[in-house]
Design a protein around this motif. Structure first.
Motif, PDB file in Angstrom:
ATOM      1  N   ASP A  36       0.778  -1.184   0.185  1.00 53.40           N
ATOM      2  CA  ASP A  36       0.211  -0.017   0.027  1.00 53.40           C
ATOM      3  C   ASP A  36       1.005   0.872   0.029  1.00 53.40           C
ATOM      4  O   ASP A  36       0.805   2.354  -0.456  1.00 53.40           O
ATOM      5  CB  ASP A  36      -1.199   0.046   1.373  1.00 53.40           C
ATOM      6  CG  ASP A  36      -1.591  -1.415   1.162  1.00 53.40           C
ATOM      7  OD1 ASP A  36      -2.609  -1.990   0.216  1.00 53.40           O
ATOM      8  OD2 ASP A  36      -1.967  -1.441   2.734  1.00 53.40           O
ATOM      9  N   MET A  37       2.135   0.731   0.432  1.00 58.35           N
ATOM     10  CA  MET A  37       2.717   1.821   0.912  1.00 58.35           C
ATOM     11  C   MET A  37       3.469   2.454  -0.287  1.00 58.35           C
ATOM     12  O   MET A  37       3.424   4.074  -1.224  1.00 58.35           O
ATOM     13  CB  MET A  37       4.337   1.923   2.136  1.00 58.35           C
ATOM     14  CG  MET A  37       3.366   2.411   3.395  1.00 58.35           C
ATOM     15  SD  MET A  37       3.516   3.986   3.928  1.00 58.35           S
ATOM     16  CE  MET A  37       4.716   4.837   3.281  1.00 58.35           C
ATOM     17  N   LEU A  38       4.142   1.849  -1.032  1.00 59.99           N
ATOM     18  CA  LEU A  38       4.460   1.883  -2.206  1.00 59.99           C
ATOM     19  C   LEU A  38       3.911   2.389  -3.567  1.00 59.99           C
ATOM     20  O   LEU A  38       4.037   3.198  -4.665  1.00 59.99           O
ATOM     21  CB  LEU A  38       4.609   0.204  -3.215  1.00 59.99           C
ATOM     22  CG  LEU A  38       6.232   0.017  -2.503  1.00 59.99           C
ATOM     23  CD1 LEU A  38       6.856  -1.702  -2.480  1.00 59.99           C
ATOM     24  CD2 LEU A  38       7.614   0.148  -2.168  1.00 59.99           C
ATOM     25  N   ARG A  39       2.056   1.696  -3.431  1.00 57.70           N
ATOM     26  CA  ARG A  39       1.357   2.287  -4.421  1.00 57.70           C
ATOM     27  C   ARG A  39       1.009   3.663  -4.242  1.00 57.70           C
ATOM     28  O   ARG A  39       1.064   4.448  -5.589  1.00 57.70           O
ATOM     29  CB  ARG A  39      -0.203   1.157  -4.134  1.00 57.70           C
ATOM     30  CG  ARG A  39      -1.328   2.103  -5.011  1.00 57.70           C
ATOM     31  CD  ARG A  39      -2.690   1.007  -4.372  1.00 57.70           C
ATOM     32  NE  ARG A  39      -2.367   1.259  -3.573  1.00 57.70           N
ATOM     33  CZ  ARG A  39      -2.905   1.906  -2.485  1.00 57.70           C
ATOM     34  NH1 ARG A  39      -3.899   2.817  -2.937  1.00 57.70           N
ATOM     35  NH2 ARG A  39      -3.678   1.624  -1.276  1.00 57.70           N
ATOM     36  N   LEU A  40       1.204   4.222  -2.990  1.00 54.75           N
ATOM     37  CA  LEU A  40       0.906   5.634  -3.154  1.00 54.75           C
ATOM     38  C   LEU A  40       1.747   6.686  -3.312  1.00 54.75           C
ATOM     39  O   LEU A  40       2.359   7.787  -4.203  1.00 54.75           O
ATOM     40  CB  LEU A  40       0.255   6.373  -1.410  1.00 54.75           C
ATOM     41  CG  LEU A  40      -1.544   5.705  -0.763  1.00 54.75           C
ATOM     42  CD1 LEU A  40      -1.601   5.967   0.337  1.00 54.75           C
ATOM     43  CD2 LEU A  40      -2.331   5.904  -1.812  1.00 54.75           C
ATOM     44  N   ALA A  82       7.083  12.351   1.673  1.00 59.29           N
ATOM     45  CA  ALA A  82       6.723  11.670   0.974  1.00 59.29           C
ATOM     46  C   ALA A  82       6.081  10.256   1.943  1.00 59.29           C
ATOM     47  O   ALA A  82       4.759  10.300   1.799  1.00 59.29           O
ATOM     48  CB  ALA A  82       7.170  10.992  -0.455  1.00 59.29           C
ATOM     49  N   LEU A  83       6.865   9.743   2.497  1.00 55.77           N
ATOM     50  CA  LEU A  83       6.741   8.431   3.642  1.00 55.77           C
ATOM     51  C   LEU A  83       5.939   8.970   4.128  1.00 55.77           C
ATOM     52  O   LEU A  83       4.593   8.080   4.406  1.00 55.77           O
ATOM     53  CB  LEU A  83       7.700   7.942   4.153  1.00 55.77           C
ATOM     54  CG  LEU A  83       8.896   7.496   2.505  1.00 55.77           C
ATOM     55  CD1 LEU A  83       9.928   6.831   3.399  1.00 55.77           C
ATOM     56  CD2 LEU A  83       8.257   5.727   1.807  1.00 55.77           C
ATOM     57  N   VAL A  84       6.287  10.052   4.955  1.00 59.27           N
ATOM     58  CA  VAL A  84       4.429  10.008   5.681  1.00 59.27           C
ATOM     59  C   VAL A  84       4.092  10.694   5.777  1.00 59.27           C
ATOM     60  O   VAL A  84       2.642  10.245   6.292  1.00 59.27           O
ATOM     61  CB  VAL A  84       5.693  11.693   7.203  1.00 59.27           C
ATOM     62  CG1 VAL A  84       4.964  12.278   7.968  1.00 59.27           C
ATOM     63  CG2 VAL A  84       6.822  11.025   8.137  1.00 59.27           C
ATOM     64  N   GLN A  85       3.833  11.498   4.187  1.00 58.34           N
ATOM     65  CA  GLN A  85       2.670  11.314   4.163  1.00 58.34           C
ATOM     66  C   GLN A  85       1.414  10.181   3.773  1.00 58.34           C
ATOM     67  O   GLN A  85       0.023  10.446   4.190  1.00 58.34           O
ATOM     68  CB  GLN A  85       2.139  12.811   2.676  1.00 58.34           C
ATOM     69  CG  GLN A  85       2.476  14.061   2.941  1.00 58.34           C
ATOM     70  CD  GLN A  85       3.557  14.579   2.010  1.00 58.34           C
ATOM     71  OE1 GLN A  85       3.194  14.699   0.879  1.00 58.34           O
ATOM     72  NE2 GLN A  85       3.735  15.958   2.152  1.00 58.34           N
ATOM     73  N   SER A  86       2.266   9.753   3.010  1.00 58.87           N
ATOM     74  CA  SER A  86       1.394   8.711   2.145  1.00 58.87           C
ATOM     75  C   SER A  86       0.667   7.578   4.162  1.00 58.87           C
ATOM     76  O   SER A  86       0.395   6.739   3.999  1.00 58.87           O
ATOM     77  CB  SER A  86       2.527   6.902   1.866  1.00 58.87           C
ATOM     78  OG  SER A  86       3.160   8.469   0.598  1.00 58.87           O
ATOM     79  N   ALA A  87       2.368   7.222   4.398  1.00 55.16           N
ATOM     80  CA  ALA A  87       1.728   7.221   5.919  1.00 55.16           C
ATOM     81  C   ALA A  87      -0.034   7.327   6.966  1.00 55.16           C
ATOM     82  O   ALA A  87      -0.641   6.786   7.310  1.00 55.16           O
ATOM     83  CB  ALA A  87       3.050   6.990   7.016  1.00 55.16           C
TER      84      ALA A  87
END
Length: 374
Positions: A36-40, A82-87
């Motif tokens: 899911d993280m990679l998709r976002l 970007a990771l934080v926003q997706s998480a």
């Protein structure tokens, strides 16, 4: 498969990889959200890459080719944000650190990718126990022979890298008494440890051919050495760092490596020898166990001295090279921590002593990774 030719790279350029934890925000245990993280994240244009790792509660981020520690920090910052926003959209968190403090390895799921399935079939339960998190630093080298010389010179500083980055004192809910317990898991793999002592690419090619003929090795990826050449990038890759709790420390460690490499290339300060490795495993153990409080045995003289003292002497020696590469802030950050005897393992222990709950330690570590003051 024959050994690849050693590609051209600009000397002393940097690349950094970080393996990161994905945790839920309910109890801060690992959560299988890599897909899911990679998709976002892949919806956002980023430098470098974000890819899956061995188990589905891990991801790996990588910078592109960088020229300074400041550039490393800038690229890591973009990816981190970007990771934080997706998480946040997934109600999970991203955390640094070399181990998750209380996850149970048998609950992990192997990420569905052919190489990971192959490794799981080969290594059994070790594959799930490999839910550990490291930082890799690549440094560009002028040519293949120079890369091997760089590799063996850097090997003297393996304890320094371990102690500076140590962030894995807890394993499955227990304080291991190690600052870096992560490397004990790496050592379980049959092709881990040190590289063979050869100083020319021709000799290394002969060694590689012998290993491939045994059928044990198919490519350079099969070597889990502490430091290994990476011919397709034209680099040497240092693999002993625990993932730090912050991207600032990750970038500073890259700056330290770059300053060391610049010193080696400019001054040729010593010639490595096979005898350097007589104390290699002892020094490595000391740094894993005691961190900055380790004892360091100088391979050349046999003198015993505090690792912290040798680190400070090394930082003085390379200060000019750090300045020339814009790495002075990186060295200053690390130096202040060394003088205080403080690494991420100590922060984690102090947090646990204060909070008496490892889930809260993970929560606060997640805040640190996203740049919040805790």
């Amino acid at each position: 498969m024959p050994l690849e030719p050693f590609s051209h790279s600009e000397p002393l350029t940097l690349g950094v990889e970080l393996e990161l934890q994905l945790v839920n925000t309910h109890d801060y245990d690992l959560a299988p959200y890599a897909e899911d993280m990679l998709r976002l994240v892949h919806k956002t244009a980023l430098p470098g890459s974000v890819v899956p790792e061995m188990t589905s509660s891990m991801i790996e981020i990588s910078t592109g080719v960088c020229h300074t520690a400041g550039e490393v920090l800038g690229q890591l910052g973009q990816i981190r944000n970007a990771l934080v926003q997706s998480a946040d959209k997934l109600n999970i968190a991203v955390v640094g650190g070399g181990t998750h403090p209380f996850q149970q390895w048998h609950e992990r799921r192997i990420y569905d990718k052919p190489r990971f399935r192959e490794l799981s079939e080969l290594y059994g339960y070790l594959s799930k126990q490999f839910t550990i998190f490291g930082q890799h630093v690549h440094i560009g080298c002028p040519d293949a022979d120079a890369a091997l010389l760089m590799l063996h010179r850097l090997s003297r500083y393996i304890p320094h890298f371990i102690a500076l980055s140590a962030s894995s004192p807890y394993v499955q809910g227990h304080d291991t008494a190690f600052d870096s317990a992560r490397l004990n898991s790496v050592f379980a793999f049959p092709l881990s440890g040190r590289a063979p002592f050869v100083l020319t690419w021709d000799e290394f090619g002969k060694y590689f051919d012998k290993m491939t003929r045994t059928g044990v090795v198919k490519s350079m990826k099969d070597f889990y050495w502490d430091i290994r050449p990476k011919p397709e990038y034209g680099t040497v890759e240092i693999r002993v760092f625990d993932t730090p709790l912050t991207i600032e420390r990750a970038a500073a460690l890259a700056g330290f490596v770059q300053a060391l490499g610049a010193w080696f290339l400019a001054e040729q300060p010593f010639m490595p020898a096979e005898d350097d490795y007589l104390v290699y495993t002892y020094n490595r153990f000391q740094a894993c166990r005691f961190g900055l409080d380790a004892v360091y045995v100088d391979p050349a003289s046999g003198a015993h001295l505090p690792l912290r003292e040798h680190l400070l002497l090394t930082m003085e020696r390379i200060a000019g090279h750090a300045a020339a590469r814009g790495a002075t802030p990186a060295l200053q950050l690390l130096r202040s921590q060394v003088e205080a005897g403080h690494n991420d393992a100590r922060w984690l222990r102090e947090c646990q002593q204060r909070e008496q709950l490892l889930a809260e330690v993970s929560r606060q570590a997640a805040l640190r990774f996203r740049g919040a003051a805790v």
